[in-house]
Design an enzyme around this catalytic site. Structure first.
Site, PDB file in Angstrom:
ATOM      1  N   TYR A  85      48.521  41.016  38.004  1.00  0.00           N
ATOM      2  CA  TYR A  85      47.247  41.520  37.494  1.00  0.00           C
ATOM      3  C   TYR A  85      46.457  42.224  38.597  1.00  0.00           C
ATOM      4  CZ  TYR A  85      42.572  41.681  35.537  1.00  0.00           C
ATOM      5  OH  TYR A  85      41.342  42.120  35.101  1.00  0.00           O
ATOM      6  N   GLU A 125      39.484  29.947  45.354  1.00  0.00           N
ATOM      7  CA  GLU A 125      40.480  30.894  45.856  1.00  0.00           C
ATOM      8  C   GLU A 125      41.053  31.739  44.726  1.00  0.00           C
ATOM      9  OE1 GLU A 125      43.016  32.991  48.390  1.00  0.00           O
ATOM     10  OE2 GLU A 125      41.282  31.753  48.862  1.00  0.00           O
ATOM     11  N   VAL A 131      43.395  33.291  33.925  1.00  0.00           N
ATOM     12  CA  VAL A 131      43.681  32.896  32.556  1.00  0.00           C
ATOM     13  C   VAL A 131      44.684  33.901  32.013  1.00  0.00           C
ATOM     14  CG1 VAL A 131      42.717  32.549  30.242  1.00  0.00           C
ATOM     15  CG2 VAL A 131      41.378  31.880  32.268  1.00  0.00           C
ATOM     16  N   GLY A 146      36.977  31.122  26.144  1.00  0.00           N
ATOM     17  CA  GLY A 146      36.041  30.349  26.949  1.00  0.00           C
ATOM     18  C   GLY A 146      36.689  29.568  28.072  1.00  0.00           C
ATOM     19  N   ASN A 176      37.771  45.359  39.607  1.00  0.00           N
ATOM     20  CA  ASN A 176      37.966  44.465  38.471  1.00  0.00           C
ATOM     21  C   ASN A 176      36.676  44.333  37.653  1.00  0.00           C
ATOM     22  OD1 ASN A 176      38.748  42.497  36.673  1.00  0.00           O
ATOM     23  ND2 ASN A 176      39.686  41.179  38.235  1.00  0.00           N
ATOM     24  N   TYR A 211      31.389  37.442  35.713  1.00  0.00           N
ATOM     25  CA  TYR A 211      30.716  36.639  36.732  1.00  0.00           C
ATOM     26  C   TYR A 211      29.205  36.881  36.718  1.00  0.00           C
ATOM     27  CZ  TYR A 211      35.433  35.880  38.566  1.00  0.00           C
ATOM     28  OH  TYR A 211      36.760  35.551  38.712  1.00  0.00           O
TER      29      TYR A 211
END
Length: 164
Positions: free
Chosen positions: A27, A84, A88, A96, A125, A132
């Site tokens: 990713y 670190e 998901v 969630g 990203n 966030y």
């Protein structure tokens, strides 16, 4: 009610967590960057002197993980939690899980009387950055991370210094 559970990783999760680390590397556009092996991860998480901890999210399978360790701030005089890795699986996003993992780590930081929970994110990203920020996280734009590794690390360790 969530359709997944969170728990501390166990030694039996080592291979699955390592597979998620590899998925994270893909990713993050660095598919060949992971040198860690299952025995190395096992030692880091479950050895005589663990270096890190991991929380996993699961239903029938592992869906994601958060790997973290304790940091320390000389400014606050307190420990912190450094996240670190948080990952998901793409097919499990939107349930969630990422928020639950971060909420779990925030509660752990409070339980330990930590001054902070912190991590970094790649500047490209955008989905992670938006996520966030939605949780109240703030970027530390004035800080630049540096790294010395490989031959440069060895050369630095061998440099002579003069003390005056």
């Amino acid at each position: 009610m969530p359709d997944f559970t969170l728990r501390d990783a166990t030694p039996a999760d080592t291979d699955a967590v390592l597979a998620l680390v590899h998925d994270l590397a893909v990713y993050e556009r660095a598919p060949d960057a992971v040198d860690m092996t299952a025995p190395m991860l096992h030692a880091a998480l479950f050895g005589d002197r663990p270096l890190a901890h991991a929380i996993v999210a699961e239903d029938e399978d592992l869906l994601g993980f958060a790997l973290y360790f304790t940091s320390f701030s000389t400014w606050t005089g307190k420990a912190g939690i450094y996240l670190e890795d948080l990952f998901v699986k793409p097919q499990a996003r939107g349930r969630g899980i990422g928020k639950a993992l971060l909420r779990h780590l925030a509660a752990e930081a409070i339980r330990r009387d930590c001054a902070r929970l912190e991590w970094q994110v790649l500047d490209w990203n955008a989905p992670a950055i938006a996520f966030y920020r939605s949780l109240g996280a703030e970027p530390l734009d004035e800080w630049t991370r540096y790294r010395v590794k490989g031959e440069a690390l060895e050369a630095l360790a061998k440099q002579e210094t003069t003390h005056g």
